[in-house]
Design a protein around this motif. Structure first.
Motif, PDB file in Angstrom:
ATOM      1  N   UNK A 144      -3.067   3.719  -9.200  1.00  9.55           N
ATOM      2  CA  UNK A 144      -3.046   5.179  -9.164  1.00  9.55           C
ATOM      3  C   UNK A 144      -3.059   5.685  -7.722  1.00  9.55           C
ATOM      4  N   UNK A 145      -3.739   4.961  -6.836  1.00 10.11           N
ATOM      5  CA  UNK A 145      -3.858   5.425  -5.452  1.00 10.11           C
ATOM      6  C   UNK A 145      -2.630   5.089  -4.619  1.00 10.11           C
ATOM      7  N   UNK A 146      -1.843   4.107  -5.051  1.00 11.05           N
ATOM      8  CA  UNK A 146      -0.657   3.741  -4.280  1.00 11.05           C
ATOM      9  C   UNK A 146       0.441   4.750  -4.570  1.00 11.05           C
ATOM     10  N   UNK A 147       0.965   5.413  -3.545  1.00 12.42           N
ATOM     11  CA  UNK A 147       1.968   6.439  -3.814  1.00 12.42           C
ATOM     12  C   UNK A 147       3.312   5.842  -4.221  1.00 12.42           C
ATOM     13  N   UNK A 148       4.072   6.613  -4.950  1.00 13.55           N
ATOM     14  CA  UNK A 148       5.471   6.276  -5.228  1.00 13.55           C
ATOM     15  C   UNK A 148       6.288   7.259  -4.401  1.00 13.55           C
ATOM     16  N   UNK A 149       6.755   6.854  -3.212  1.00 17.83           N
ATOM     17  CA  UNK A 149       7.304   7.827  -2.268  1.00 17.83           C
ATOM     18  C   UNK A 149       8.659   8.404  -2.657  1.00 17.83           C
ATOM     19  N   UNK A 206       9.735  11.897 -13.943  1.00 14.79           N
ATOM     20  CA  UNK A 206      10.602  12.939 -14.478  1.00 14.79           C
ATOM     21  C   UNK A 206      11.851  13.024 -13.593  1.00 14.79           C
ATOM     22  N   UNK A 207      13.000  13.181 -14.221  1.00 11.08           N
ATOM     23  CA  UNK A 207      14.247  13.285 -13.466  1.00 11.08           C
ATOM     24  C   UNK A 207      14.453  14.734 -13.023  1.00 11.08           C
ATOM     25  N   UNK A 208      13.841  15.119 -11.889  1.00 11.05           N
ATOM     26  CA  UNK A 208      13.995  16.492 -11.396  1.00 11.05           C
ATOM     27  C   UNK A 208      13.980  16.559  -9.867  1.00 11.05           C
ATOM     28  N   UNK A 209      14.578  15.576  -9.186  1.00 14.96           N
ATOM     29  CA  UNK A 209      14.440  15.554  -7.726  1.00 14.96           C
ATOM     30  C   UNK A 209      15.099  16.731  -7.013  1.00 14.96           C
ATOM     31  N   UNK A 210      16.142  17.303  -7.617  1.00 15.27           N
ATOM     32  CA  UNK A 210      16.799  18.423  -6.937  1.00 15.27           C
ATOM     33  C   UNK A 210      15.981  19.699  -7.081  1.00 15.27           C
ATOM     34  N   UNK A 211      15.256  19.787  -8.202  1.00 12.71           N
ATOM     35  CA  UNK A 211      14.513  21.017  -8.471  1.00 12.71           C
ATOM     36  C   UNK A 211      13.170  21.025  -7.761  1.00 12.71           C
ATOM     37  N   UNK A 212      12.552  19.836  -7.665  1.00 15.61           N
ATOM     38  CA  UNK A 212      11.198  19.782  -7.149  1.00 15.61           C
ATOM     39  C   UNK A 212      11.099  18.754  -6.038  1.00 15.61           C
ATOM     40  N   UNK A 213      10.571  19.154  -4.909  1.00 15.17           N
ATOM     41  CA  UNK A 213      10.468  18.219  -3.793  1.00 15.17           C
ATOM     42  C   UNK A 213       9.318  17.265  -4.048  1.00 15.17           C
ATOM     43  N   UNK A 214       9.630  15.993  -3.911  1.00  7.20           N
ATOM     44  CA  UNK A 214       8.655  14.940  -4.195  1.00  7.20           C
ATOM     45  C   UNK A 214       8.386  14.231  -2.885  1.00  7.20           C
ATOM     46  N   UNK A 215       7.150  14.223  -2.418  1.00 10.22           N
ATOM     47  CA  UNK A 215       6.910  13.548  -1.147  1.00 10.22           C
ATOM     48  C   UNK A 215       5.523  12.919  -1.119  1.00 10.22           C
ATOM     49  N   UNK A 216       5.478  11.694  -0.606  1.00 15.06           N
ATOM     50  CA  UNK A 216       4.213  10.956  -0.543  1.00 15.06           C
ATOM     51  C   UNK A 216       3.448  11.383   0.707  1.00 15.06           C
ATOM     52  N   UNK A 217       2.117  11.281   0.652  1.00 14.13           N
ATOM     53  CA  UNK A 217       1.323  11.678   1.824  1.00 14.13           C
ATOM     54  C   UNK A 217       1.736  10.934   3.098  1.00 14.13           C
ATOM     55  N   UNK A 218       1.992   9.628   2.996  1.00 10.42           N
ATOM     56  CA  UNK A 218       2.352   8.893   4.223  1.00 10.42           C
ATOM     57  C   UNK A 218       3.719   9.304   4.751  1.00 10.42           C
ATOM     58  N   UNK A 219       4.587   9.772   3.851  1.00 11.22           N
ATOM     59  CA  UNK A 219       5.911  10.211   4.286  1.00 11.22           C
ATOM     60  C   UNK A 219       5.835  11.604   4.901  1.00 11.22           C
ATOM     61  N   UNK A 220       4.913  12.403   4.401  1.00 11.71           N
ATOM     62  CA  UNK A 220       4.747  13.758   4.920  1.00 11.71           C
ATOM     63  C   UNK A 220       4.346  13.712   6.401  1.00 11.71           C
ATOM     64  N   UNK A 221       3.586  12.697   6.739  1.00 11.34           N
ATOM     65  CA  UNK A 221       3.138  12.579   8.131  1.00 11.34           C
ATOM     66  C   UNK A 221       4.305  12.352   9.095  1.00 11.34           C
ATOM     67  N   UNK A 222       5.422  11.795   8.577  1.00 12.01           N
ATOM     68  CA  UNK A 222       6.592  11.593   9.438  1.00 12.01           C
ATOM     69  C   UNK A 222       7.207  12.920   9.856  1.00 12.01           C
ATOM     70  N   UNK A 237       0.797  -1.216   0.000  1.00 11.98           N
ATOM     71  CA  UNK A 237       0.000   0.000   0.000  1.00 11.98           C
ATOM     72  C   UNK A 237       0.832   1.269   0.000  1.00 11.98           C
ATOM     73  N   UNK A 238       2.130   1.131   0.335  1.00  8.40           N
ATOM     74  CA  UNK A 238       2.987   2.311   0.432  1.00  8.40           C
ATOM     75  C   UNK A 238       3.855   2.539  -0.796  1.00  8.40           C
ATOM     76  N   UNK A 239       4.146   1.453  -1.515  1.00  8.41           N
ATOM     77  CA  UNK A 239       5.068   1.560  -2.649  1.00  8.41           C
ATOM     78  C   UNK A 239       4.406   1.070  -3.928  1.00  8.41           C
ATOM     79  N   UNK A 240       4.099   1.985  -4.822  1.00 12.28           N
ATOM     80  CA  UNK A 240       3.501   1.598  -6.093  1.00 12.28           C
ATOM     81  C   UNK A 240       4.434   0.665  -6.857  1.00 12.28           C
ATOM     82  N   UNK A 241       5.737   0.951  -6.776  1.00 10.31           N
ATOM     83  CA  UNK A 241       6.700   0.127  -7.510  1.00 10.31           C
ATOM     84  C   UNK A 241       6.510  -1.339  -7.144  1.00 10.31           C
TER      85      UNK A 241
END
Lengths: 520, 242
Positions: free
Chosen positions: B31-36, B224-240, A64-68
């Motif tokens: 689609x609902x499963x995040x890619x953190x 997209x390969x832009x991790x330094x330019x744009x912060x990418x964060x999953x909802x479950x990780x944001x809660x940490x 549920x946490x990792x789409x990959x």
């Protein structure tokens, strides 16, 4: 030649795909972690009776946490494109070291408990109960994956076995079946600040020693500062750079480049480690906790920029994940990418014409370059795709006269792992490491024969340590592996500062004599 | 209305419901499963347009497979492209009047059918001849190949050997679309063909055929390969962070 109690593969002129030979590496298994190393990471100390239920709970949570993980477990069609791509399969012939073979160890459990087909027709779709035997297979073979992502390059769906093995290790950690090597090291980072467990005073001592060495060598006072508040740049580098050869020669090189750039910089004794083994064990929480140290160090030392030293997986975490794990970095100088790779930094100065080199200082060597897997397939340098291949090569070519690439099919994004990445750089996996190095060593051997290459440069602490250890098994010399910034260090012409004495002629002669020794 | 017509009508309604609900369910799940984390296999495109292009090359040309294995690529590509042409050709059973491009594609659809079966034969042969592929092949892999080959072969039989009343077949499917039952010709090859197609539709969301939607959700290919330019964060990780 190093002695082995296993058969060292014979090097071939062309890459040979071996015939499938089941279970050749079933015995290979790293030491299991203990309570004292598990606890600091938030993992149970040993396997409990209800391990299966807990493992499946964790498995469901990760799905549920990792789409990959979810997509990759569903999507494989068993086309076979990956089957001859893993260096561990090529070196060991064990079919469970084919990427799909490794994935299937997890996929069969996934199908049994998380899919309709596997619940009703397990035999038909290769679904299996999660038994202790399967768990032992997991422990063995998910610690025979260096998470190098070579398989993902060739998979029509981009299935990345690294994602699978990270998830497997996370599940095993959560039930108390962690790997000693990785978890002990992470515990050390939490306790002391770096993988090697070097305390602050020892670091200070080492860095002062380096300053003296460089002064004796060049007559120029190059600084190697630590915990200097207000420095412009925070250097985060793998702790191997603080003492081991050839790593430390790279660190000497970084210092010389900073000296010539005229920027102030510092190392942090609190975050004195670039490596982040949290990635190897697939633990977001631990990876985040380790990355947060860098944020704290940057704030405490009031730096403006962060530069990473030569380390492969550290650069993956830095480039791809640091913004996610420890960002946003809005308090740093926005004119520079956060973080920057030392090769990007040096390359930038070369392009601006700010560095002067005496390339002949490296004329005793004919170089080739090993693309480290995490840099090649999981990160970038510069502002164009593929900069991670071009920039280190441009740096090497700027400081060396003799350079040849290895076989095109074994470099850039098709590079072969050194065989020691992904948390496998431990003596209890020596057989795996030697056999897994075969494809890379083969390509090196060929370019040595064809072009007279003498040295291979790398930008990864794990690659450097691994090759130093395994090259002798193949009859090569451990000193053939060098740091990229070691080459920079050899060739860079230093500008004396005000407090530097003019080097005397006598010193010069001594220096030449030492260089001659190096050639032997 | 014959029993057969009723049975096949039910079968196709059932298969369509299973296919659509199963597939939509899977797509929603993906689609609902995040890619953190940012994990594109690099070198990767720096823009969304670049990613679209990368994905298009994967979908249309099987770029990664081409780099991986030329034999699997040629057989796999011939099969999929053949299947694509055949599918377009079969649209004539569902639309009236038939659009011009679909009319023009009709003769190529036949070649597509042949190509499809040849490609499948090549892929199947590899499962016996290459030891590595043999090792990873399970019963379900053979079954899906058998299913597809039989669908292709029974279809080609109707094109070349025992013709069926295609006008009646069209009436049958057009009828189903309007919830009306028109008689289905009781030709053995047609019945086999349709039975297997319904089977394929039913297993689709529960099998490795999920590679079709899976590719579009693969983080190593669609990020997209832009991790330094744009912060990418999953909802479950944001809660940490709180």
């Amino acid at each position: 030649m190093a002695k082995a109690n296993f058969e060292v593969p014979e090097l071939q002129q062309y890459l040979e795909v071996p015939a499938v030979t089941p279970s050749t590496m079933a015995h290979s298994s790293p030491f299991v972690s203990r309570l004292e190393f598990q606890e600091p990471l938030g993992f149970p100390g040993e396997l409990a009776d209800d391990w299966q239920a807990r493992a499946l709970d964790k498995f469901g949570e990760l799905l549920g946490k990792y789409r990959s993980l979810r997509v990759y477990l569903d999507s494989c069609v068993k086309c076979g494109s990956c089957t001859d791509k893993c260096h561990y399969f090529l070196g060991t012939k064990d079919p469970k070291n084919m990427p799909v073979g490794r994935q299937d160890l997890m996929r069969k459990v996934y199908r049994r408990y998380f899919t309709l087909a596997g619940r009703f027709f397990p035999k038909l779709v290769g679904a299996e109960d999660f038994t202790k035997e399967v768990l032992d297979d997991w422990y063995s073979y998910f610690h025979q994956c260096s998470q190098c992502r070579r398989c993902s390059v060739f998979c029509p769906y981009g299935i990345d076995t690294a994602e699978i093995s990270m998830a497997a290790r996370e599940i095993m950690d959560s039930i108390g079946m962690g790997q000693k090597y990785c978890n002990e090291i992470i515990a050390k980072v939490y306790k002391i600040g770096n993988n090697l467990g070097l305390p602050g005073p020892a670091l200070l001592d080492t860095l002062e020693g380096l300053e003296e060495d460089v002064y004796d060598d060049t007559g120029v006072r190059v600084r190697y500062p630590i915990d200097k508040v207000g420095a412009e740049i925070l250097l985060v580098t793998p702790s191997a750079d603080f003492f081991a050869e050839p790593h430390v020669d790279g660190l000497i090189g970084y210092g010389k480049v900073f000296h010539e750039a005229g920027v102030s910089w510092t190392i942090s004794s609190y975050a004195s480690e670039g490596a982040n083994f949290g990635m190897f064990i697939g633990s977001y929480e631990n990876m985040r906790r380790i990355a947060q140290r860098i944020r704290k160090a940057a704030i405490d030392l009031k730096v403006k920029r962060i530069v990473f030293g030569e380390c492969g997986h550290a650069w993956r975490v830095a480039y791809s994940f640091l913004n996610t794990l420890a960002g946003p970095w809005d308090f740093l100088d926005s004119r520079y990418p956060v973080p920057q790779h030392i090769c990007e930094f040096t390359h930038g100065l070369i392009q601006e014409g700010k560095l002067t080199f005496d390339k002949s200082q490296n004329d005793d060597k004919v170089l080739t370059f090993h693309d480290s897997c995490n840099v090649a397939r999981a990160s970038r340098m510069g502002d164009r795709p593929g900069g991670q291949f071009d920039i280190p090569r441009a740096v090497i070519k700027a400081v060396c006269n003799n350079y040849y690439d290895m076989d095109e099919e074994t470099i850039r994004d098709r590079t072969f792992c050194c065989g020691g990445g992904g948390g496998l750089l431990t003596d209890d996996l020596m057989e795996l490491r030697v056999k897994g190095a075969k494809p890379r060593v083969e390509a090196l051997n060929n370019v040595m024969a064809e072009k007279g290459v003498t040295h291979m440069a790398a930008i990864c602490a794990i690659c450097k340590s691994q090759f130093t250890k395994v090259l002798p098994f193949y009859g090569m010399d451990m000193e053939q592996i060098v740091s990229v910034h070691q080459l920079v260090s050899n060739a860079i012409v230093l500008t004396p500062g005000e407090d530097d004495e003019e080097p005397e002629d006598e010193d010069d002669e001594n220096r030449d004599a030492e260089d001659d020794d190096d050639e032997d | 209305m014959s029993f057969l017509t009723g049975l096949y009508a039910f079968l196709f309604y059932f298969a369509t419901v299973v296919l659509l609900t199963g597939l939509i369910g899977k797509v929603v799940q993906y689609a609902r499963t995040p890619a953190p984390l940012k994990i594109p296999t690099t070198p990767a495109p720096l823009t969304k347009g670049g990613v679209a292009l990368r994905m298009a090359r994967e979908v249309v040309f099987f770029e990664s497979l081409f780099r991986g294995n030329k034999w699997t690529w040629i057989f796999g590509w011939v099969f999929h492209f053949g299947l694509f042409l055949v599918t377009l050709r079969h649209l004539r059973y569902f639309i009236d009047p038939v659009w011009l491009p679909i009319q023009m594609i009709q003769p190529f659809g036949i070649y597509g059918g042949i190509a499809m079966v040849l490609g499948l034969a090549g892929l199947w042969a590899r499962r016996f001849l290459v030891d590595r592929v043999r090792y990873i092949t399970g019963p379900s892999d053979h079954l899906i190949l058998a299913l597809l080959v039989l669908i292709g072969a029974s279809g080609l039989m109707m094109s070349f050997v025992v013709h069926t009343d295609v006008v009646a077949v069209k009436e049958f499917f057009r009828g189903l679309m309007a919830f009306k039952l028109n008689p289905l010709p009781a030709d053995p090859f047609l019945l086999i063909h349709l039975l297997l197609v319904a089977g394929l539709m039913i297993v689709f969301p529960y099998s490795k055929l999920l590679h079709a939607p899976g590719l579009f959700f693969s983080p190593t290919r669609n990020q997209v390969d832009n991790p330094r330019e744009q912060r990418h964060i999953a909802p479950w990780a944001e809660r940490l962070e709180q």
